[in-house]
Design a protein around this motif. Sequence first.
Motif, short mmCIF file in Angstrom:
data_model
loop_
_atom_site.label_atom_id
_atom_site.label_comp_id
_atom_site.label_asym_id
_atom_site.label_seq_id
_atom_site.Cartn_x
_atom_site.Cartn_y
_atom_site.Cartn_z
N GLY A 109 0.80 -1.19 -0.07
CA GLY A 109 0.05 0.04 -0.01
C GLY A 109 0.82 1.37 0.00
N PHE A 110 2.09 0.98 0.22
CA PHE A 110 2.84 2.51 0.05
C PHE A 110 3.69 2.56 -1.18
N GLY A 111 3.62 1.65 -2.10
CA GLY A 111 4.14 1.69 -3.32
C GLY A 111 3.24 1.47 -4.45
N LEU A 118 10.94 -1.72 -9.49
CA LEU A 118 11.71 -1.12 -8.32
C LEU A 118 10.61 -1.30 -6.94
N GLY A 119 10.13 -2.53 -6.77
CA GLY A 119 9.49 -3.03 -5.89
C GLY A 119 7.96 -2.75 -5.51
N GLY A 120 7.55 -1.96 -6.63
CA GLY A 120 6.23 -1.43 -6.14
C GLY A 120 5.20 -2.22 -6.92
N ALA A 148 -0.12 11.13 1.41
CA ALA A 148 0.84 12.42 1.51
C ALA A 148 2.31 11.71 1.22
N HIS A 149 2.47 10.44 1.42
CA HIS A 149 3.58 9.26 1.00
C HIS A 149 3.80 9.42 -0.45
N GLN A 150 2.71 8.83 -0.96
CA GLN A 150 2.91 8.65 -2.58
C GLN A 150 2.12 9.60 -3.63
N ARG A 172 12.70 1.14 -1.36
CA ARG A 172 12.40 1.33 0.11
C ARG A 172 11.36 2.35 0.57
N LEU A 173 11.08 3.13 -0.47
CA LEU A 173 9.60 3.87 -0.31
C LEU A 173 8.59 2.90 -0.61
#
Length: 618
Positions: A109-111, A118-120, A148-150, A172-173
């Motif tokens: 959910g963060f990517g 790249l891991g998303g 706000a993160h993505q 890592r994000l």
Amino acid sequence: MSLLRTFRVGLTTGARLIRRRQLAAAASSSSKDKDPTPSSFALNLFTGKLVLDEVFPFPEALSEEGKETLGLLVDPLTKFYEEVNDAAKNDQNEKVSDEVMDAVKKMGGFGMQIPSDLGGLGLTNSQYARLGEISGGYDLGLSIVMGAHQSIGFKGILLYGNEEQKKKYLPRLASGELIAAYCLTEPTSGSDAQSIRCKAELSPDKKHYILNGSKLWISNGVIADVFTVFAQTPLGENQENKITAFIVERNFEGVSNGPPEKKMGIKASTTAAVYFDNVKIPVENVLLEPGDGFKIAMNILNNGRFGMAAAMTGTMKALIQRASDHVSQRVQFGSTLDSYGSIQSKIAKMALQAYVTESIAYMISANMDKGAEEFQLEAAISKIYGSEAAWNVADECIQIHGGMGFMTDAGLERVLRDLRIFRIFEGTNDILRLFIALTGFMHAGKQLRGLAKAIQNPFSNPSLVFAEGTKRAKNAFGLATTSSLTQFTHPDLKKPSDQATAAISKFGITAQDLVVKYKKDIIHQQILLTQIADAAIDIYAMVSVLSRATRSLKLNLPSAEHETKLCTIFCDEASERVLTNLKNAKSAQEQQKNDVLKDIAKEVVEKGHYVPVHPLEV
Ligand code: MYA
């Protein structure tokens, strides 16, 4: 740059140039070497041109594979919100627990939009919108942590980062090991984003920038590890300040944050000041080139705004469900509430606003997925319409629930509190209305031979020039449209299509008249600009629902008839509003009224209090 020099630049610089070109293309309607007829429907409205490529037919956003991917994500996310997350608890604790954060990380959910290599999850804008919609239906506080993160926090790296920057930060994000935040606002710079004072100066060895200053109200400010920071950098021979975008890590020495702010809503997300005290940022952490920061900042916001409309759609759908459950069960005066006309009208209007917001959100996200470059007006429209619609819907949902709706246990007051900020952040709706109208007029000005050579700063630059030449302008404007929307819409939608066509035509003529009448002074006519923006918002909304309902009718969807009703009623009401706004924008009488309003405001502010003598003190 000469051809020879272009030929000599290395691969990395070449890639950088391509990104710069993409940036320039997406950045603004005003770059000089641009196609004079952009593809944006909203922008063309101001020149009376009907450019429909991005609105008809309603875009088919997902391939079969895209639908399948989305299908795999919708259920786990819904299950997470039903079974793991507790919005009321997050609100009460003013934080998201580690357990919940871990669950979001595990789901990816963060990517969501970071490429899979790249891991998303590598989702498109439309897929992201759908998941944002689900989030918005359950917990706006947690949605903001994720958004706000993505939506803005690392969007700069995703859109404009070079290969090294992407490889270094995005994996890592994406996993949520690092959380991102977007740092633009400052104590003295809110809506006026260009006036930021944070300063970054190149070190004598040219290896670092030294960043000083502070940022205010930063979403994720307490928990973020990576910040996209905008700061003034002295550039060129004259050392003129220009904004540059930097990737700043929390573990660079000199980065700190203030305590979490006490606030009205979205309490699950942290909002805090972030301080930079002689922070050494490696030059490699500049996004694109020094001086590109303002456009990067604007484009990140443009790029994320549809997500807000998608989230608002989810919020409204959840509220509509709550309201319909309630009215079908609650008995007063011997009947369930749903049998009363005033309640029926409220429910229908709630549905109407959700339908409009949903249509706009997915229209824009699909266009962005198809590579649209000019969507800044549409994105602003989606944010304004969605945030106001959701506020109205939440308010009516509480009203329908009566006293019960006012009680914390009902969970509705939390939603209302959470929603309030959506009309304020990511650009206040007031400033975005001015942005829509002025960008439109600026475009119209450029389209007119003899008008507006340049508008450098529509909000404050008095040197803006609208050349004289009223008559020539009138002819050059291509007076409104001769086409009709009925060519593109389903026959069942003839009446609303005619209404929308008439509104579009009137809009083009009015925009021209206003440019001709006010010339450079139009920038100071904020009440008029707001009326024009409101008309543009209603027109884009009408066209979006006409397009969507046409598609539903053509596909014979089970909801087609219901959508026809929604579309018909909306266009009926919206076209009335458009005509009223356009009439008011031109009417001398209305301008006099505006002058009186200005006088009243001036007198209140001069006195510093409510002016009338108290009726009991006479
Ligand atoms: S983040 C902070 C939000 N802050 C703002 O939004 C700031 C608002 N201010 C502005 O946008 C600008 O300052 C305005 C212009 C618009 C007022 N696109 O002279 P200018 C170009 C492209 O007019 P100014 C937050 O709140 C313009 O054409 N270009 O500029 C957290 C010109 O170009 P050129 C643009 O008067 C929220 C140049 O720039 C744009 O200074 C957390 C200069 O223009 C634009 N938009 O100001 C949310 N604007 O030089 C989380 C201007 O070429 C979200 N330009 O002629 C969560 C969502 C939920 C998702 C759920 C997920 C699960």
